[in-house]
Write an enzyme that holds these catalytic residues in place. Sequence first.
Site, short mmCIF file in Angstrom:
data_model
loop_
_atom_site.label_atom_id
_atom_site.label_comp_id
_atom_site.label_asym_id
_atom_site.label_seq_id
_atom_site.Cartn_x
_atom_site.Cartn_y
_atom_site.Cartn_z
N LYS A 113 0.84 -1.21 0.00
CA LYS A 113 0.00 0.00 0.00
C LYS A 113 0.87 1.25 0.00
CE LYS A 113 -4.13 -1.92 0.35
NZ LYS A 113 -5.53 -1.92 0.38
N LYS A 195 -3.22 -10.68 -6.83
CA LYS A 195 -4.58 -10.98 -6.36
C LYS A 195 -5.61 -10.00 -6.93
CE LYS A 195 -5.43 -8.46 -2.14
NZ LYS A 195 -6.48 -8.26 -1.25
N LYS A 198 -10.22 -4.81 -5.07
CA LYS A 198 -11.22 -3.79 -5.33
C LYS A 198 -10.59 -2.54 -5.91
CE LYS A 198 -13.20 -4.03 -0.66
NZ LYS A 198 -12.19 -3.66 0.32
P1 ATP Z 1 -8.33 -3.21 -1.40
O1 ATP Z 1 -8.15 -3.36 -2.88
O2 ATP Z 1 -9.13 -2.00 -1.00
O3 ATP Z 1 -7.09 -3.40 -0.62
P2 ATP Z 1 -9.27 -5.91 -1.14
O4 ATP Z 1 -10.04 -6.27 -2.36
O5 ATP Z 1 -7.89 -6.44 -1.00
O6 ATP Z 1 -9.29 -4.34 -0.96
P3 ATP Z 1 -10.06 -6.19 1.63
O7 ATP Z 1 -11.10 -5.28 2.18
O8 ATP Z 1 -8.66 -5.88 1.97
O9 ATP Z 1 -10.19 -6.34 0.06
O10 ATP Z 1 -10.40 -7.68 2.04
C1 ATP Z 1 -11.63 -8.17 2.53
C2 ATP Z 1 -11.59 -9.68 2.64
O11 ATP Z 1 -11.56 -10.27 1.34
C3 ATP Z 1 -10.37 -10.23 3.39
O12 ATP Z 1 -10.75 -11.36 4.12
C4 ATP Z 1 -9.45 -10.63 2.28
O13 ATP Z 1 -8.54 -11.64 2.67
C5 ATP Z 1 -10.44 -11.14 1.24
N1 ATP Z 1 -9.90 -11.00 -0.10
C6 ATP Z 1 -9.58 -9.83 -0.74
N2 ATP Z 1 -9.14 -10.08 -1.98
C7 ATP Z 1 -9.18 -11.43 -2.13
C8 ATP Z 1 -8.85 -12.30 -3.22
N3 ATP Z 1 -8.40 -11.84 -4.36
N4 ATP Z 1 -9.02 -13.62 -3.04
C9 ATP Z 1 -9.50 -14.12 -1.88
N5 ATP Z 1 -9.82 -13.36 -0.83
C10 ATP Z 1 -9.68 -12.02 -0.94
#
Ligand code: ATP
Length: 344
Positions: A113, A195, A198
């Site tokens: 980040k 990964k 969002k």
């Molecule tokens: P950002 O892009 O804002 O960092 P993010 O998509 O990584 O967001 P988070 O809010 O950080 O999402 O994660 C919420 C939940 O979803 C956590 O339990 C995280 O481990 C899970 N998660 C996020 N992305 C993935 C993914 N690609 N595959 C599986 N689990 C995920």
Amino acid sequence: MSKKIILSGIQATGNLTLGNYLGAINNWKKMQEDYECNYMIADLHTLTIRNNPENLRKNTLNLLALYISAGINPEKSNIFIQSHVAEHAELAWILNCYTYMGELSRMTQFKDKSAKHADNINSGLFTYPVLMAADILLYQADLVPVGEDQKQHLELTRDLAERFNSIYGETFKVPEPFIQGVAARVMGLQEPTSKMSKSSSIPNDSIFLNDEPDVILKKFKKAVTDSENIVRFDVKEKPGISNLISIYSAITGKTKQDIEKEFEGKGYGDFKVAVAEAVIEELKPMQEKYKELKDNPDYLEKIYKTGAEKAKIIANKTLKDVYEKIRISFIEERKYECLQIMLK
Ligand code: ATP
Ligand code: LTN
């Protein structure tokens, strides 16, 4: 025997992806019968990245509507908004004083980040995992269902709980991460070695839970694969196809071997359409319910108010114990005293 306690949360940073669904929410839904579940909207965590305040408010309520649409039942699970329970911020401060700079510097999410937001590497971003530890430890959670990427934060949470317990005696339950399923790490469709996220800025990389069916189909058709044209699971050599197999497997419940057999002799075109159709069908009921709930603020307000009340009772009990252990007079009593003075 009493049920094991679960706590988990998602940041209110915007539209959720298929990764959030398969890695987190879908598992949460399944756990409601057998565990005592607390599901939180992590709005305070969201402040570590610059957000438009109005968007944050909207995203928070939309996420609440999405939890419910995805099958988190407020009758069975406690759903609340992190900032409504002030104990989270209070415990986070205390835990900060028991966390070493070196531990936080090793967190890969902090490194990622800070690289992404080089103009705003604030100390909240650095201490983010301590607030997350407070979220979990306040509820004496046994298990924390998250995606693979959160494992390191969970390890820190365990270390903090053990450290505090060893100094002051048994105070926190030491939680276990609960990382489950074939899709604990859903990868991007355009960049299958990173990964799905969002906040990804790569077009067509993420499937959003509110994407229309034609958009979902288009994104899967464009997904990066390889030139072999054989549906075969091999993460190293074929990350794109392997990611699609994992998604299809998570949704249909079919094993990877079954999927390879099902698509023997067929090309990637057919397979991509099958994956897209499975995802569209899976998301359909949630999307319909979401449209209904999103415009029902009164109902949502009722849920988050009740949720905060229930959460506060549990969180307060743990915080009181912590204050007693470190010999700080219990803040809640002071708050009530002030309130009585004001009311006189
Ligand atoms: P950002 O892009 O804002 O960092 P993010 O998509 O990584 O967001 P988070 O809010 O950080 O999402 O994660 C919420 C939940 O979803 C956590 O339990 C995280 O481990 C899970 N998660 C996020 N992305 C993935 C993914 N690609 N595959 C599986 N689990 C995920
Ligand atoms: N950091 C988590 C979101 C989160 C969380 C939590 C997850 C905040 N507090 C407590 C589990 C338990 C993330 O997914 N980025």
